[in-house]
Motif scaffolding. Structure first.
Motif, PDB file in Angstrom:
ATOM      1  N   UNK A  80     -40.645 -11.230  -9.978  1.00 13.16           N
ATOM      2  CA  UNK A  80     -40.582 -12.009 -10.865  1.00 13.16           C
ATOM      3  C   UNK A  80     -39.355 -13.149 -10.718  1.00 13.16           C
ATOM      4  N   UNK A  81     -38.343 -12.929  -9.836  1.00 13.42           N
ATOM      5  CA  UNK A  81     -37.133 -13.701  -9.696  1.00 13.42           C
ATOM      6  C   UNK A  81     -37.055 -14.954  -9.479  1.00 13.42           C
ATOM      7  N   UNK A 100     -42.490 -18.229 -12.364  1.00 12.25           N
ATOM      8  CA  UNK A 100     -42.397 -19.161 -13.560  1.00 12.25           C
ATOM      9  C   UNK A 100     -41.458 -20.319 -13.425  1.00 12.25           C
ATOM     10  N   UNK A 101     -40.660 -20.320 -14.463  1.00 13.14           N
ATOM     11  CA  UNK A 101     -39.742 -21.621 -14.543  1.00 13.14           C
ATOM     12  C   UNK A 101     -38.835 -21.904 -13.533  1.00 13.14           C
ATOM     13  N   UNK A 102     -38.502 -20.769 -12.685  1.00 13.98           N
ATOM     14  CA  UNK A 102     -37.628 -20.987 -11.336  1.00 13.98           C
ATOM     15  C   UNK A 102     -38.496 -21.790 -10.463  1.00 13.98           C
ATOM     16  N   UNK A 149     -38.699 -15.419 -20.895  1.00 16.15           N
ATOM     17  CA  UNK A 149     -38.363 -15.559 -19.583  1.00 16.15           C
ATOM     18  C   UNK A 149     -36.939 -15.325 -19.284  1.00 16.15           C
ATOM     19  N   UNK A 180     -35.905 -11.766 -19.408  1.00 14.48           N
ATOM     20  CA  UNK A 180     -36.220 -10.955 -18.306  1.00 14.48           C
ATOM     21  C   UNK A 180     -35.426 -11.223 -16.825  1.00 14.48           C
ATOM     22  N   UNK A 181     -34.957 -12.624 -16.993  1.00 14.08           N
ATOM     23  CA  UNK A 181     -34.270 -13.176 -16.037  1.00 14.08           C
ATOM     24  C   UNK A 181     -32.537 -12.594 -16.340  1.00 14.08           C
ATOM     25  N   UNK A 225     -32.955  -9.174 -14.600  1.00 12.46           N
ATOM     26  CA  UNK A 225     -32.784  -9.016 -13.352  1.00 12.46           C
ATOM     27  C   UNK A 225     -31.685  -9.120 -12.789  1.00 12.46           C
TER      28      UNK A 225
END
Lengths: 272, 481
Positions: A141-142, A145-147, B447, B450-451, B454
């Motif tokens: 997921x790194x 989505x928003x990235x 998010x 989650x970020x 990570x």
């Protein structure tokens, strides 16, 4: 037929012989690491394969076809893509754009149908987007989505490295040249990228040629290791065999002057 | 699914708002036009009408130059050359019958019957389309002439582009400048004189399209913006932006540099030609000095001030440049020296105020920079001197500010380049999502969590109370360090 076959390639910059009669074969599905001290010619080798430089003599074949004298973009069309040692991302563009751009060379719509957004072009655009997401999902997921919509300049160094690898994959290439994929990453991230490179080979079906300085990464994933020094291949083979080669140790640590001083032969200084 | 519906709804909303916005703009333009073409138009309205037309014409040229300078990242200084080609071609093709006869009988002209016979009018005649050769259908002939002018300019862009786009950076800029001047000067040579009437040029280009009917220039501006915006957000536009960002990386990602550069150059040259066609119609004739390098300079200023690479920004910059050009004439009239002193004082006061506002907004300390005191004192002195002026002879003299508009524009450019080097709007474009403050690059709470996990897995484990793993991580990091 080997994926990549380099035969007797020479390259000199003025009086400096950067690559001397180099032979190298990479078979399909292999992970081959190129190591060597600074200035050994590793990046020059990459530049020769990708068409940035033209070899002075010798031949480079990709899937049985000579790629000498082709432009970098033509070589990408054939299926060779690379990453850069010091990150050359499209900094002001978003992550998604960065991964869409390498798919442009496969697009067969004209610019006019792109401006008019014809149904065929829309479908292509959708396919390109899905392909980009597929490649980005290699990194979990790194980068999702928003990235996706963030410009690259806000990303961390490690995320930029990941984006660059995803970008190279998105060209649709079969052979990836990774120039120090773990530079600037901490030990945890290095472990992660090691696993990802292995998954790229196993799940993505890529053949990988990589330059790397981190020996634990090289030792863990390489099927074969090639050692360069002053543009010459001084050793080739499995990791264990190569790091114990006296010539390799000499290239990295220098020649012993005296038996009493310097490193003892039991501790070559390279992690096993 | 819910997200999909949300996206669809927003798309529908954006489309609706877009149509409403365009409709509103069209209504405003029609209103201004009706005021300007009324029996007894107000002087201000006519002037405003002129400014709007100039904005549209220059907007087309600036937006097309932006494709080269902003999207492809190539500094091109030859845009006036392409405008000239489009202008001359359109002018010749649409020239009135009267003007042609006058040129033919005058002894000084080198134009022949054959070159003067080049017109859309005669093309339609030879095709037997007599219905299209009446005065009522002049608009159609004008449209054809403008498209042909654009195509000729695009062809010139191809000829210029193929050899010169091998170069990079400054060298390319010099070459494009050279080509622009070559085009301009060769128009006056004997070789091209039969087509261009040499240095004399020719008057008699119908003016009604660019001057009285705002929808003509604005329609073509809308077309230009449409094509440029769609191109920018297409795969081709991304490829061009990639070339701007990093040529070596773009080539290593399979992009054919030469093809995309020439493509951008040709598309931009086409629209420059269209702008040239409107420009000669606005000026009512064709002459060499209508196409000086100054034009390209104005477009470059518009691009830099507004925001390089942003169509919104370029339009904003063009509006600014046109406004100063059309409404800056009070600056160039003669006033008493005392008035000038007061004016300078007011400008200094505004500058001092701007410094304070800027530094507060950016949270720079000290908020009141020493320069502010200096500016403030100078301003007060200037204003006071202006007020006591009647007592001294020197202050009674008048001074005429020739070129003050250009100076003002230059100062504006300097100020913007210092404080906002990427232009007023930077690289961003206008969008409804921006108006409503919707940003896709911002994480939701989930998010973000989650970020954070990570980047720092310990965080989550500590929260979950996973003591064992926590220790093993500590152990790892010790072992590796």
């Amino acid at each position: 037929m080997a994926m990549l076959e380099i035969e007797g390639v020479n390259k000199a910059f003025g009086g400096l012989q950067a690559i001397t009669s180099l032979d190298l074969r990479v078979e399909k599905g292999e992970i081959v690491s190129v190591i060597g001290p600074n200035g050994a010619g590793k990046t020059t080798l990459f530049n020769l394969i990708t068409g940035v430089y033209r070899p002075d003599s010798g031949n480079i074949q990709f899937q049985g076809r000579s790629i000498v004298g082709k432009k970098p973009n033509q070589i990408v069309d054939l299926g060779v893509a690379r990453t850069f040692q010091n990150l050359r991302l499209f900094t002001n563009l978003t992550v998604l754009d960065n991964v869409l751009i390498p798919q442009h060379h496969k697009l067969n719509s004209t610019w006019f149908s792109a401006v008019l957004k014809t149904p065929a072009y829309r479908r292509k655009e959708q396919e390109m987007r899905e392909f980009a997401l597929e490649k980005l999902s290699f990194f979990g997921p790194r980068l999702m989505s928003f990235r996706l919509y963030q410009p690259v300049y806000v990303l961390s160094y490690a995320n930029r490295r990941r984006t660059e690898i995803a970008r190279a994959m998105a060209t649709g290439a079969k052979l990836l040249l990774l120039d120090e994929p773990s530079a600037g990453m901490n030990p945890k991230e290095t472990t992660e990228i090691t696993q990802i490179i292995r998954r790229m080979r196993d799940e993505g079906g890529y053949t990988i040629l990589l330059v790397e300085h981190k020996m634990n990464l090289v030792g863990e994933i390489s099927d074969r290791v090639v050692v360069l020094d002053y543009g010459e291949k001084i050793a080739e083979g499995a990791y264990q065999q190569v790091v114990n080669d006296p010539k390799v140790i000499e290239a990295y640590l220098g020649k012993r002057v005296d038996d009493d001083e310097g490193a003892s032969p039991e501790e070559p200084g390279l992690p096993r | 699914m819910a997200a999909d519906v949300g996206v669809k709804n927003k798309d529908a909303r954006n489309t609706l708002l877009g149509f409403l916005g365009i409709a509103a703009l069209v209504l405003v333009l029609l209103f201004v036009q009706s005021l300007a073409t009324a029996e007894d138009p107000l002087r201000g309205v006519a002037k405003f009408n002129g400014a709007l037309t100039l904005f549209a014409i220059w907007g087309i040229a600036a937006v097309s130059l932006n494709l080269i300078n902003g999207t492809l990242g190539i500094l091109s200084l030859g845009h006036h050359g392409f405008m000239l080609i489009g202008g001359y071609a359109t002018g010749l093709l649409i020239l009135s019958e009267d003007a042609r006869n006058r040129i033919l009988v005058s002894g000084r002209s080198t134009m022949t019957e054959r070159t003067l016979g080049l017109s859309v009018h005669s093309w339609f005649e030879s095709l037997g389309l007599d219905a299209l050769t009446t005065d009522d259908t002049l608009w159609l002939r004008y449209l054809v002439a403008i498209v042909v002018g654009g195509l000729v300019a695009a062809f010139a862009g191809l000829i210029v582009g193929i050899p010169s786009l091998r170069l990079r950076g400054d060298y390319l800029a010099i070459v494009t400048f050279g080509f622009g001047e070559i085009i301009r000067l060769s128009a006056s040579t004997r070789l091209f004189a039969p087509l261009t009437n040499g240095a004399l040029g020719f008057p008699g280009v119908p003016q009604r399209f660019a001057s009285d009917q705002l929808l003509w220039p604005f329609g073509l501006l809308a077309l230009t913006v449409f094509v440029m915006a769609k191109l920018k957000y297409s795969s081709y536009g991304r490829a061009m932006e990639a070339i701007r960002e990093d040529e070596i990386a773009a080539e290593a990602m399979g992009i054919n540099l030469a093809y995309h550069k020439v493509l951008g150059f040709v598309i931009a040259a086409f629209f420059a030609g269209v702008a040239g066609g409107l420009w000669v119609s606005w000026l009512g004739g064709v002459r060499l000095d209508f196409f000086l390098f100054q034009l390209t300079f104005f477009f470059l200023v518009a691009i830099s001030v507004g925001g390089t690479g942003s169509i919104t920004g370029v339009l904003l910059g063009t509006a600014l440049v046109v406004f100063i050009r059309q409404y800056g004439d009070p600056l160039e009239q003669s006033y008493a020296v005392s008035t000038w002193a007061q004016l300078v004082g007011v400008v200094f006061l505004i500058a001092a105020g701007a410094v304070i506002v800027y530094r507060s907004a950016r949270r720079v300390r000290p908020r009141v920079h020493p320069v502010v005191y200096l500016l403030g004192t100078a301003a007060l002195v200037a204003i006071l001197l202006g007020l006591v002026a009647p007592s001294f002879d020197f202050w009674q003299e008048t001074f005429r500010g020739f070129g003050m508009r250009a100076i003002f524009l230059s100062v504006l450019l300097i100020v913007i380049m210092i404080f906002r080097p990427s232009g007023i709007v930077g690289r961003s474009e206008f969008s409804w999502a921006w108006v409503f403050g919707e940003r896709r690059d911002q994480p939701t709470e989930e998010e973000r969590a989650q970020d954070a996990w990570l980047t720092n897995p310990e965080l989550q484990r500590r929260l979950a109370g996973d003591e064992e793993n926590l220790h093993s991580i500590d152990g790892d990091s010790k072992g590796e360090s």
